[in-house]
Motif scaffolding. Structure first.
Motif, PDB file in Angstrom:
ATOM      1  N   ALA A 219       0.842  -1.193   0.000  1.00 28.17           N
ATOM      2  CA  ALA A 219       0.000   0.000   0.000  1.00 28.17           C
ATOM      3  C   ALA A 219       0.879   1.245   0.000  1.00 28.17           C
ATOM      4  CB  ALA A 219      -0.915   0.006   1.230  1.00 28.17           C
ATOM      5  N   PHE A 220       0.472   2.254  -0.774  1.00 22.03           N
ATOM      6  CA  PHE A 220       1.248   3.485  -0.819  1.00 22.03           C
ATOM      7  C   PHE A 220       0.336   4.688  -1.028  1.00 22.03           C
ATOM      8  CE2 PHE A 220       1.212   1.747  -5.134  1.00 22.03           C
ATOM      9  CZ  PHE A 220       0.896   2.845  -5.932  1.00 22.03           C
ATOM     10  N   ALA A 221       0.855   5.861  -0.709  1.00 20.92           N
ATOM     11  CA  ALA A 221       0.137   7.105  -0.965  1.00 20.92           C
ATOM     12  C   ALA A 221       0.217   7.401  -2.456  1.00 20.92           C
ATOM     13  CB  ALA A 221       0.747   8.238  -0.142  1.00 20.92           C
TER      14      ALA A 221
ATOM     15  N   ILE B 248      -3.679   0.136  -2.927  1.00 24.92           N
ATOM     16  CA  ILE B 248      -3.271  -1.174  -2.424  1.00 24.92           C
ATOM     17  C   ILE B 248      -3.181  -2.120  -3.615  1.00 24.92           C
ATOM     18  CG2 ILE B 248      -3.799  -3.070  -0.839  1.00 24.92           C
ATOM     19  CD1 ILE B 248      -5.559   0.239  -0.326  1.00 24.92           C
ATOM     20  N   PHE B 249      -2.008  -2.665  -3.855  1.00 27.57           N
ATOM     21  CA  PHE B 249      -1.761  -3.552  -4.994  1.00 27.57           C
ATOM     22  C   PHE B 249      -1.525  -4.977  -4.511  1.00 27.57           C
ATOM     23  CE2 PHE B 249      -1.383   0.222  -7.376  1.00 27.57           C
ATOM     24  CZ  PHE B 249      -1.247  -0.066  -8.728  1.00 27.57           C
ATOM     25  N   SER B 250      -2.142  -5.932  -5.179  1.00 27.78           N
ATOM     26  CA  SER B 250      -1.825  -7.334  -4.945  1.00 27.78           C
ATOM     27  C   SER B 250      -0.504  -7.674  -5.629  1.00 27.78           C
ATOM     28  CB  SER B 250      -2.931  -8.235  -5.499  1.00 27.78           C
ATOM     29  OG  SER B 250      -2.512  -9.582  -5.532  1.00 27.78           O
TER      30      SER B 250
ATOM     31  N   PRO C 287      -2.366  -6.189 -12.561  1.00 28.55           N
ATOM     32  CA  PRO C 287      -2.532  -6.545 -11.156  1.00 28.55           C
ATOM     33  C   PRO C 287      -3.884  -6.084 -10.614  1.00 28.55           C
ATOM     34  CG  PRO C 287      -1.173  -4.589 -11.342  1.00 28.55           C
ATOM     35  CD  PRO C 287      -1.448  -5.041 -12.748  1.00 28.55           C
ATOM     36  N   TRP C 288      -4.424  -6.838  -9.681  1.00 26.42           N
ATOM     37  CA  TRP C 288      -5.599  -6.394  -8.926  1.00 26.42           C
ATOM     38  C   TRP C 288      -5.142  -5.293  -7.969  1.00 26.42           C
ATOM     39  CZ3 TRP C 288      -7.796  -9.437  -4.201  1.00 26.42           C
ATOM     40  CH2 TRP C 288      -8.950  -8.803  -3.725  1.00 26.42           C
ATOM     41  N   ARG C 289      -5.853  -4.182  -7.980  1.00 27.77           N
ATOM     42  CA  ARG C 289      -5.515  -3.091  -7.080  1.00 27.77           C
ATOM     43  C   ARG C 289      -6.791  -2.411  -6.596  1.00 27.77           C
ATOM     44  NH1 ARG C 289      -5.445  -3.105 -12.597  1.00 27.77           N
ATOM     45  NH2 ARG C 289      -5.702  -1.080 -13.580  1.00 27.77           N
ATOM     46  N   ILE C 290      -6.725  -1.881  -5.401  1.00 31.77           N
ATOM     47  CA  ILE C 290      -7.868  -1.214  -4.775  1.00 31.77           C
ATOM     48  C   ILE C 290      -7.432   0.186  -4.380  1.00 31.77           C
ATOM     49  CG2 ILE C 290      -9.406  -1.191  -2.777  1.00 31.77           C
ATOM     50  CD1 ILE C 290      -9.388  -4.233  -2.828  1.00 31.77           C
TER      51      ILE C 290
END
Length: 463
Positions: free
Chosen positions: A306-308, A319-321, A372-375
């Protein structure tokens, strides 16, 4: 070939302190102007009102005592002595036999309607959904439940009582097809307020769930996502999102996610597809790697990071898987838990008073390149105005570094209190380049053995 944004333009600080950002995926331009961020965050309630005990579990239509005010549910997750259990297609007579920790229900007001799929694609419900419809309507209680909800929907659409009364029983029941075979669903959590709440400002948010509960919430959503694709072959993408608080677009201040099926991939996915075709490693290079080089990573575990984020209209946590799999329903239980823990931690760090949108991005089923799946969690703490409309430059009141500095201390506090799952935070994170394994070329470079010894292991000259 799509236009390439130079890395130097992703995030740049001017001499006066203005932060300029450009999103490498959407090309959105964002400025953070000194002084504009000194505003209170969140929605405060200066005079919270005491809760009426008589209204416990009945505060809105999503609450546990008001199951009959929503369309027939498709599944629920309940607690048992052996853990959690999923119940599917409950008859109306058994809705109150258990308390649902999470419910999967149709949206009463669809964005893309059942009629859209039927009339444009000749869509027909699969037999198991048709059987659920027949079984539910076969009971008197089920039929009356459906007719009441249909009437509620017709009333909201503007039909007066006389017009509704002219509809035959069959015509009314036709309106109920969307409740059984539609493509707009919601995942609704049990709590409206936190357990033991005494006043109306103590809402139950994603961050107020336990890590285990949040994992169930996320996995239950993934299961619905997988099943919706399986039930309608004309779906090309399902948008998954969560609007928290009315300021972020929620109809009810009651925790829920939405899943909306559409027959296109959408502009955002088409843009992403062009970028990843040009550079298959772009999500490593222009997202996670860059965030690590600029010290924007806020948390990491074995399966996610997770990053800003940078280049967003609102302060955004990404947030990246790390999984090599591109779609949520293909992830292992451990990979899903890794994503859940970081998403939960980010929500908990924000707190329940900040309006936010949670948005899911993943590889659409008909795309041939990995993504990638990311939220993304976007804090809705500012309102775009005339400046943005005339320039297409957006003013974000919190720059990525300031967002990191707000979130990291809170994550450490929550971690020390045991309210979030174990994770590495900020300087604890490894920040290994190319940690996202969606790219096959990155996976091919992995080796359990070093190809050359470390300098410390090389014998000194003459030994």
């Amino acid at each position: 070939m799509s236009q390439v944004i130079p890395e130097a333009d992703y995030l740049m600080r001017m001499a006066d302190g203005t932060i300029k950002q450009v999103n490498p995926f959407t090309h959105t331009e964002v400025w953070t102007v000194p002084g504009r961020g000194n505003r209170p965050l969140g929605v405060s309630s200066p005079n919270p009102l005491p809760l009426n005990p008589a209204e416990h579990d009945a505060h809105c239509a999503f609450c546990a005592r008001r199951y009959l005010e929503t369309p027939p549910e498709k599944a629920r997750l309940i607690k048992t002595s052996d853990g959690s259990k999923m119940l599917r297609y409950l008859p109306a007579e058994h809705l109150f036999d258990s308390v649902a920790e999470f419910r999967r229900i149709p949206n009463l007001f669809e964005i893309v309607s059942f009629d859209y799929w039927q009339q444009n694609f000749d869509y027909r419900m699969p037999e198991h959904l048709e059987a659920h419809r027949r079984n539910y309507l076969a009971s008197e209680m089920g039929r009356q439940h459906v007719l009441r909800v249909v009437d509620q929907r017709l009333r909201a659409s503007g039909l007066d009582e006389a017009e509704r009364n002219r509809l035959s029983l069959d015509e009314r029941l036709q309106h109920a097809n969307a409740f059984f075979g539609g493509g707009h669903e919601m995942i609704v959590a049990r709590r409206h307020y936190v357990d033991g709440a005494t006043h109306d400002h103590q809402l139950a948010s994603s961050g107020s769930l336990t890590p285990d509960e949040h994992d169930q919430y996320l996995c239950f959503t993934v299961d619905a996502l997988r099943e919706m694709y399986a039930n309608n072959r004309y779906i090309r993408f399902i948008a998954v999102f969560q609007n928290w608080l009315k300021q972020a677009g929620a109809s009810f201040d009651h925790l829920h996610k939405q899943l909306v099926a559409i027959d296109k991939r959408g502009v955002q996915n088409d843009l992403a597809l062009r970028r990843v075709r040009d550079n298959p490693n772009i999500y490593n290079e222009a997202a996670v790697n860059f965030a690590a080089y600029r010290n924007l990573v806020v948390a990491e575990n074995d399966h996610a990071v997770a990053f800003a984020g940078f280049g967003h209209r609102f302060p955004t946590l990404e947030i990246f898987s790390k999984s090599e799999r591109s779609q949520p329903w293909s992830h292992s239980a451990e990979e899903l838990r890794g994503m859940s823990d970081l998403v939960h931690g980010c929500h908990a760090a924000a707190g329940p008073d900040i309006p936010c949108n949670e948005e899911w991005y993943y590889k659409p089923p008909d795309v041939d390149v990995p993504m990638p799946w990311r939220i993304l969690i976007k804090w809705r703490v500012s309102t775009p105005a005339g400046f943005e409309g005339g320039t297409r430059i957006y003013v974000n009141t919190i720059d990525p570094e300031a967002l990191r500095d707000r979130v990291v201390p809170r994550l450490f506090q929550l971690k020390n209190e045991g309210k979030i799952a174990p994770m590495k935070i900020a300087f604890e994170c490894a920040c290994t380049p190319n940690c996202l394994r969606y790219n096959p070329a990155v996976r091919q470079q992995e080796s359990p053995d070093l190809e050359c010894p470390l300098w410390s292991e090389v014998p000194a000259s003459g030994q």
